[in-house]
Design a protein around this motif. Structure first.
Motif, PDB file in Angstrom:
ATOM      1  N   UNK D 107       0.826  -1.203   0.000  1.00  0.00           N
ATOM      2  CA  UNK D 107       0.000   0.000   0.000  1.00  0.00           C
ATOM      3  C   UNK D 107       0.865   1.260   0.000  1.00  0.00           C
ATOM      4  N   UNK D 108       1.924   1.269   0.800  1.00  0.00           N
ATOM      5  CA  UNK D 108       2.740   2.484   0.879  1.00  0.00           C
ATOM      6  C   UNK D 108       3.546   2.710  -0.408  1.00  0.00           C
ATOM      7  N   UNK D 109       4.066   1.652  -1.015  1.00  0.00           N
ATOM      8  CA  UNK D 109       4.773   1.829  -2.294  1.00  0.00           C
ATOM      9  C   UNK D 109       3.810   2.332  -3.370  1.00  0.00           C
ATOM     10  N   UNK D 110       2.653   1.704  -3.419  1.00  0.00           N
ATOM     11  CA  UNK D 110       1.660   2.116  -4.428  1.00  0.00           C
ATOM     12  C   UNK D 110       1.305   3.596  -4.248  1.00  0.00           C
ATOM     13  N   UNK D 111       1.149   4.028  -3.000  1.00  0.00           N
ATOM     14  CA  UNK D 111       0.759   5.417  -2.737  1.00  0.00           C
ATOM     15  C   UNK D 111       1.897   6.382  -3.031  1.00  0.00           C
ATOM     16  N   UNK D 112       3.083   5.997  -2.632  1.00  0.00           N
ATOM     17  CA  UNK D 112       4.227   6.904  -2.798  1.00  0.00           C
ATOM     18  C   UNK D 112       4.624   7.067  -4.263  1.00  0.00           C
ATOM     19  N   UNK D 113       4.677   5.942  -4.985  1.00  0.00           N
ATOM     20  CA  UNK D 113       5.251   5.972  -6.329  1.00  0.00           C
ATOM     21  C   UNK D 113       4.207   5.927  -7.450  1.00  0.00           C
ATOM     22  N   UNK D 114       2.981   5.522  -7.117  1.00  0.00           N
ATOM     23  CA  UNK D 114       1.949   5.463  -8.151  1.00  0.00           C
ATOM     24  C   UNK D 114       2.047   4.217  -9.013  1.00  0.00           C
ATOM     25  N   UNK D 115       3.167   3.545  -8.973  1.00  0.00           N
ATOM     26  CA  UNK D 115       3.377   2.306  -9.720  1.00  0.00           C
ATOM     27  C   UNK D 115       4.248   1.434  -8.821  1.00  0.00           C
ATOM     28  N   UNK D 116       4.115   0.098  -8.986  1.00  0.00           N
ATOM     29  CA  UNK D 116       5.021  -0.753  -8.207  1.00  0.00           C
ATOM     30  C   UNK D 116       5.168  -2.110  -8.876  1.00  0.00           C
ATOM     31  N   UNK D 117       6.322  -2.701  -8.672  1.00  0.00           N
ATOM     32  CA  UNK D 117       6.578  -4.051  -9.150  1.00  0.00           C
ATOM     33  C   UNK D 117       5.926  -4.986  -8.133  1.00  0.00           C
ATOM     34  N   UNK D 118       4.772  -5.521  -8.489  1.00  0.00           N
ATOM     35  CA  UNK D 118       3.951  -6.264  -7.522  1.00  0.00           C
ATOM     36  C   UNK D 118       4.373  -7.723  -7.382  1.00  0.00           C
TER      37      UNK D 118
END
Lengths: 356, 356, 356, 356
Positions: D107-118
């Motif tokens: 959740x925090x990566x998605x919020x901070x960066x807008x994209x993430x390697x899931x």
């Protein structure tokens, strides 16, 4: 931002018309004898009002050490130095409050920060360099311990050029008010500046700096090459427009076969016959003299009316007032030396961990 | 050391004859589309073997991205790029193993570190700049988002100079192998280099760079002035001996009244009539074109025998072998652009916190 | 060294018995209204002589701003603050000059630097934290602009513990001299400290800090995780021995199924039902309360005779003299808040370039 | 960001399911013999699939050195190391692509960066610590040169605690799969973890680390105190919730008269009788053993279904799949040692310029 250096690190503060300017030196090794008279003498070389070819503004530039020195020696803790501003009395600045002086930092500071201390240049004033000179004096004291000498001088004013440094006696730099060790050129430079001053105008020049007795091995490739850091340090001085070391821009027209510095063994150590490299190869000092040139533009403050615009974009006139330098180079000599000393001191400390 | 930048930060690694060179880019904002073809095309502009006036050595310089990019976009995590060295096969280097080539970094690396990778320059090889070009390509992609354009070109080879950039069409730079947008000067430059090459010698030159559409407000006084950081970045490139921006060294001979850039209101924004300031005032961009010159010395590797010394201080001869550039400037154009892009990208991010 | 922070960066200086201590804040965005009364009120919360359970030494801790503030607002240039030392008169320090006080920094400073300011702790004195509190006050003013609130309080003295923060009214912290919002525990803590003081001894404690309204996204993996930087900042405060956030050391004994914080949608945003994570996941704030504990050891200066050695390694006795705190935690509350504010302010600025 | 250290500096990169992870070590002194087997053996201590109480996932974690090492020795240039990911084959990640796993960084990566390697945690995966272990191995090789030894071990799992380190034989740590030198506690820990694993749950623990033979003088006050940097380094490891050194949180309940470490002269050097200080006074090592505890939470990935929300804020179920560690501490031992080695190596180099 307002800090420079990795291990021998300075942070400066202060506006030209605030209560004080100053500097913190962090990372000065403990045990260094701090010669207060030497620091003052360096500040005196930079201070305004020294001679007829500098601004007639008078400031004492006397300093206070607030920390980091105990019983005459550095303690390894931050050395804080302040220099009070004597010119900070409330004058009327309304004429420049909303006006952008040509080729000053008024417009860019206003745009970047939205607010600015409009009294006499604020943070962008060359007054800030006094803090550098105080810190540089301490760096010089450190370098003296290992025999490193730094000598700058005025090598050009307008079209007037001094000979190459190898043909000069650098001990004569302080013999005249322009700080050029060639007496006859010095006289011509002084009268040129005087002429420019009477014409209410300004002129540019070059300061050349020579660093002797540097050990082999200073400089940290690939980005912190010795000359790259010296270059940055010089370019960070107000009014500087160019930097070159060794053969510099003149090296362009040479052939490799002319420009290469041949190695030889002088019996004690490996030397080079010529020194187009300017004492630095691959970004690392090779033990030969380091020398470089720093180009200063003509001072932007002139005693003439100039068209400009104000904050609202309206046309206005900036009129030349006050007491300003017709040419910055004589006072720039100690500043160039100070910045050079700071760079070399930093690399001297950094070089301690090159090998196990 | 081997890192550059504050917020948009690169760290490079690799020796010319090791398994690979590469770079980590840390701080690239997330969400940027990473155009792999563009990165390759930038590397191709720098690669050896492009034309008859560059080294005939062949290297593909194809790259791999190991991290930080997912589904075509930057993720905000470090972007690692490697470029394998194709020339790393075990050749015989015994002839240079113990010898210091004139005006190379052999002697200084040996002295500083006590050990060195003697195969083809090791870390001091200009091969390292391929990593900068790859990283610079990503910086350029970021700058394109806000409309900033960076164009470098060859403006001087030996005595041959191109006109001022304002008189050139910078779209023509890639039209010839020397990368000079003035066709007739370009031809002269090419034949001069060819002549020098046939004489088994090398020659220096100047790369000029122009940055357009920079927003007002980039640069962080007092030490990280925009031009001071650009200067450092340029001086960190192999073979660079000098840097000047705006009026540069020529500004010395002007009077303040000639050199000052008059402000005016063009109806939309505040502009300057002239641009001796080179787009930077008080260390901060003012929105005008930023332009600067970078001086490159003649390449140190020449195809001639040269006297030198070895590690033990004995006299020896360094003989010119291999495939080297007679003049570095055509291949330096993308390197200058890359370093400029890295500096501007960093300041663009840093400028985000100037005001509340 | 003596600097902390990347974009919102402080550099402190000064010894307890030198002329002054102080701080430069570099990177504070321009345009922030600087409330001088607020800065003073924060310093007053830290100053000695506040109550019967703190040292009776009197110092005003009044500050001067030397730069960076103009017409009441920050200008984006370095804000320099000095606090004069009133206790710097020349007392007789011969009794501690050559003696190493147990569990102080005397021996380590002497060994590391070879020289030390032996008057009252010099640089290692907790007096240095006054500079942090002044800088932290400015960070708090910045954080208020975006609604972030920081509240610390005393949660433990010796064996006496306050309930979990969620069961306390943090507005009551300043209602008593121990700064514990639970009145009945506060009274017990006060009488325990009083008892320890009368026994000429000292005691340790815990300060808990709660940060509310942090935006999602603060923290920079992988090394500058938000809690890692908070931890470093807290551990850099004199006398701190431990740091834990969220579930902390107590989390060890839980099962993953108990410890995981379940996500839910509260209609407006994504929240977690529990908050064992302490408001930070993967090193990045998730918008929940950030909370952490800071353990302080018993103050090393006690009013008793203690065996020790001198510089020459001879046995000696250190006798307890002067006016010292029997327990550091009530005065540590504003210091913990200040350091927390500095960390959050820095990450707030750093977070501005996470995405394009 | 993704770099740690001042002079001995590492920069890591890589996602768990990208092509590779890796690290650049910049600032390692030249001339250090690089023992490849030792680096591999350190990686093997961290790798998955070692025993029945770690994840059964198999990864070789074999590494390649791309630069900075020549003929078996460090050259002073950046040492780049890569470790390929074997698990990067394209699996189906659609079940977690849009879901936020509880107490992970999704959740925090998605919020901070807008994209993430899931895929499997991406950059926030503990896989990143393999790069730290490789770099830490090189730091250890440097520290061995001066006799410094670093030994970590598991001191607590759930409620099960080992005795104080002074009562243990730290040579026995590797004798069992939990890495606790007390055999009987080790057996209990192993069976507790096994029980937790069968319950498809996870549990937390503590790693204790002891550093012997540190010279006096490491640590740079006031912000870079030795324990503050160690604390930051430990807190930057995935799943760490707390750090304490010396007496730590337990010191709170002691009186100053009990807690102070009395100095004495052992004939050769100044020592302390007790060591509540944990080998560090005023942020500087005093030559006694440095010891500290690191608290790890129960692993967030459990083999149970858990309610959560997806990217759009809708309720969903996260189901436990895959092969994960029921308790992280046995594999955390080499990571703690690696980070400790990196901190000490950095301060060792930094300490070289404390005095003239």
């Amino acid at each position: 931002m307002n800090s420079y250096g990795t291990l021998f690190r300075i942070s400066t503060f202060g506006e030209s018309h605030g209560p004080a300017i100053g500097v913190i030196i962090d990372g000065c090794p403990a045990g260094l004898t701090i010669d207060l008279n030497f620091i003052q003498s360096e500040l005196d070389r930079r201070k305004p009002g020294q001679s007829k070819i500098t601004t007639q503004r008078k400031e004492d530039d006397s300093f206070k050490i607030l920390s980091g020195v105990f019983e005459g020696k550095s303690t390894g803790t931050p050395i804080a130095i302040t220099i009070e501003n004597q010119d900070q009395r409330s004058k009327d600045y309304s004429h420049i409050q909303n006006t952008f002086r040509p080729s000053h930092a008024d417009y860019t500071y206003e745009s970047k920060y939205g607010v600015r201390d409009y009294r006499g240049g604020g943070r962008s004033s060359a007054r800030e360099t006094a803090a550098r000179v105080a810190a540089g004096a301490i760096a010089k004291l450190l370098l003296k311990q290992v025999g490193i000498e730094i000598n700058a001088y005025v090598s050009q004013v307008g079209e007037l050029k001094a000979p190459h440094y190898t043909q000069l006696d650098l001990n004569k730099t302080e013999d005249n008010i322009i700080r050029c060790p060639d007496v006859s050129i010095a006289e011509k430079m002084i009268s040129l500046i005087d002429q420019v001053r009477l014409a209410r105008d300004t002129i540019g020049g070059v300061v050349t700096c020579v660093i002797k007795n540097t050990p082999v091995g200073l400089g940290e490739p690939v980005f912190d090459k010795l000359h790259a850091e010296i270059g940055k340090a010089m370019l960070s001085i107000n009014a500087v427009k160019g930097f070159e070391y060794g053969s510099g821009f003149d090296g362009i027209t040479l052939r490799g076969s002319q420009h290469n510095d041949e190695f030889y063994n002088d019996g004690n150590k490996i030397r080079t016959k010529t020194n187009f490299s300017g004492g630095i190869q691959g970004g690392i000092s090779n033990g030969e003299d380091i020398y470089f040139n720093v180009a200063f533009k003509p001072v932007a403050t002139i005693m003439k009316d100039q068209p400009s615009v104000d904050k609202d974009g309206n046309e206005t006139i900036v009129s030349g007032k006050g007491r300003h330098d017709p040419c910055v180079v004589p006072r720039a000599v100690p500043i160039v030396e100070a910045m050079a000393a700071l760079v070399i001191a930093d690399f001297l400390l950094r070089s301690k961990s090159s090998k196990i």
